[in-house]
Structure formats: structure tokens, C-alpha cells
Design a protein around this motif. Structure first.
Motif: not given
Length: 85
Positions: A62-85
């Protein structure tokens, strides 16, 4: 990771496990283990995401990675689907 949560119960942070692309299923299996379901803040599988190496590599380009917050990880993270729980 669970030790960190137990020793710092007031810490409110997002948790991510970074692993190879083919390990997603294993990561989700492990964070659903009974030992991780009795945490004070709730089951680990509800507060911990998986980020594949390929997604992390994409993020690193990402071009501006040094200016991004940790919230950008939400776009790349995968959560366990609730149907699996």
C-alpha cells in the motif's frame, strides 16, 4: 496470546494470527479449542482474526502504509464465520 490477555485484562487490542495461506482452517480450529473459550472477555475465536501471508504482502504494498492506522488490518483480516461456531 492468551497469556497476554490474562495478564493485561484491561487492554483492548485487536488480535491477529498471521500464517500461510493454506493454514486458515487450522488457525480457526485452534482458536475454537475449549481452553480458549473460557476467557474473561469471551471466546478467543470472537476476538482474533487470521491474516494470510498473501494478504499481508498485499498490505505491505500500500502506497501510504506509513500513514495508516491499525484499522487498515480489518480490510485484510478474516474472522471465523459465526455459522461455524
Amino acid at each position: 496470546m492468551v497469556d497476554l490477555l490474562a495478564l493485561q485484562p484491561n487492554m483492548n487490542i485487536n488480535l491477529h494470527i498471521v500464517a500461510s495461506d493454506n493454514r486458515q482452517e487450522k488457525v480457526f480450529q485452534e482458536i475454537q479449542r475449549p481452553v480458549f473459550s473460557l476467557l474473561e472477555k469471551g471466546p478467543l475465536c470472537k476476538s482474533c482474526s487470521y491474516i494470510s501471508y498473501s494478504n499481508l504482502k498485499g498490505l505491505s504494498k500500500q502506497k501510504y502504509l506509513d500513514r495508516m492506522t491499525g484499522a487498515v488490518l480489518d480490510d485484510y483480516a478474516e474472522l471465523l464465520q459465526s455459522s461455524i461456531l
